[in-house]
Design a protein around this motif. Structure first.
Motif, PDB file in Angstrom:
ATOM      1  N   THR A  26       0.762  -1.191   0.059  1.00 57.86           N
ATOM      2  CA  THR A  26       0.227  -0.166   0.031  1.00 57.86           C
ATOM      3  C   THR A  26       0.912   1.369   0.056  1.00 57.86           C
ATOM      4  O   THR A  26       0.237   2.250  -0.374  1.00 57.86           O
ATOM      5  N   GLN A  27       2.194   1.319   0.400  1.00 64.87           N
ATOM      6  CA  GLN A  27       3.163   2.226   0.353  1.00 64.87           C
ATOM      7  C   GLN A  27       3.831   2.446  -0.947  1.00 64.87           C
ATOM      8  O   GLN A  27       4.337   3.330  -1.033  1.00 64.87           O
ATOM      9  N   SER A  28       3.770   1.398  -1.658  1.00 65.74           N
ATOM     10  CA  SER A  28       4.398   1.457  -3.046  1.00 65.74           C
ATOM     11  C   SER A  28       3.617   2.105  -4.065  1.00 65.74           C
ATOM     12  O   SER A  28       2.510   2.240  -4.006  1.00 65.74           O
ATOM     13  N   ARG A  29       4.370   2.326  -5.377  1.00 61.62           N
ATOM     14  CA  ARG A  29       3.759   3.041  -6.475  1.00 61.62           C
ATOM     15  C   ARG A  29       2.927   2.111  -6.961  1.00 61.62           C
ATOM     16  O   ARG A  29       2.196   2.466  -7.704  1.00 61.62           O
ATOM     17  N   LEU A  30       3.291   0.795  -6.740  1.00 57.86           N
ATOM     18  CA  LEU A  30       2.450  -0.368  -7.509  1.00 57.86           C
ATOM     19  C   LEU A  30       1.010  -0.294  -7.192  1.00 57.86           C
ATOM     20  O   LEU A  30       0.268  -0.589  -7.777  1.00 57.86           O
ATOM     21  N   SER A  31       0.743   0.196  -5.793  1.00 57.95           N
ATOM     22  CA  SER A  31      -0.570   0.206  -5.482  1.00 57.95           C
ATOM     23  C   SER A  31      -1.569   1.313  -6.244  1.00 57.95           C
ATOM     24  O   SER A  31      -2.698   1.406  -6.178  1.00 57.95           O
TER      25      SER A  31
END
Length: 258
Positions: A26-31
């Motif tokens: 959730t803290q990554s750009r993937l989310s």
């Protein structure tokens, strides 16, 4: 299907490793690719947000979003107690002299919730209030009163769902989950605000470090939907006529201090 997926994503967790992976995601750009559908499924009120939806780069940023200035009015009466969160008034009522209360057929111990009998002693015969935050709600936590911070402490390790199914079938999540407690002292009495984690170990981030606090002031935020329990001393508060299951917003009056 999307609603089922997101509810499982938010609520299905009970291990440190799983929590770690979900938190990192959730803290990554993937989310970011989930943000538009998440906002649609949970009907996020985008007109209130501090930024445009496209400006949030991770799900964590969206979960912990701030509102535009002036979007919440704080009841100004000196003796009022206000809602510290946007949420649903899940339940409220009397704490027994044995320092217990019952929700969804489960008995909760104030001693368990606060960690020691000494801390719980002040709230025997008092009043409790439970405010539930869903994944759609604004997740910032504000002070319900003006006063001084008497104590801050953290208890518990794991966090399980605190929605209606969690309250009905869980193992006393309000008193066993990871929780961060702030106890206030006003001119009239003591009040405990128990911030209960719902998903991650340490899903509650504290922002306020000063001893003095003003009603409506931002105190902390939840990473995901969760619950706040307010505890009042005996003969300390008169609650307004409130409907259980009703939506409530930061700053709305809950009652008045005696």
């Amino acid at each position: 299907m999307q609603r089922t997926f997101y509810r499982l994503f938010i609520e299905l967790t009970n291990g440190r490793f799983t929590s770690y992976l979900l938190r990192k995601f959730t803290q990554s750009r993937l989310s970011a690719f989930l943000i538009p559908s998440y906002a649609r499924v949970f009907q996020i009120q985008q007109d209130e947000m501090e930024r445009e939806l496209r400006e949030y780069k991770t799900l964590h940023e969206l979960f912990t979003r701030r509102l535009q200035p002036g979007r919440r009015s704080i009841d100004a009466a000196p003796d009022s107690v206000v809602s510290p969160v946007d949420g649903v008034l899940e339940d409220y009522g009397a704490i027994t002299d044995e320092k217990q209360f019952v929700i969804k057929g489960k008995t909760y111990s104030i001693v368990d919730m606060l960690g020691t009998n000494e801390r719980a002693e002040a709230y025997g015969g008092g009043t409790y209030m439970v405010l539930y935050l869903s994944p759609s709600h604004y997740h910032r936590i504000h002070s319900p009163v003006s006063g001084m911070v008497r104590e801050r402490f953290v208890l518990g390790r794991k966090s399980y769902p605190v929605n209606q199914l969690g309250l009905r079938y869980g193992k006393e999540p309000l008193s066993k989950n990871y929780r961060s407690v702030t106890e206030f002292v006003t001119e009239r009495s003591r009040i405990a605000m128990v911030k209960v984690g719902a998903m991650f170990v340490n899903s509650i981030e504290l922002l306020h470090e000063r001893d003095a606090v003003e009603k409506g002031e931002e105190m902390a935020y939840f990473t995901f939907g969760s619950t706040v329990v307010l505890l009042f001393e005996k003969n300390a508060v008169v609650l307004d006529h409130l409907d259980k299951g009703k939506g409530i917003r930061v700053g709305e009056r809950l009652g008045r201090m005696l």
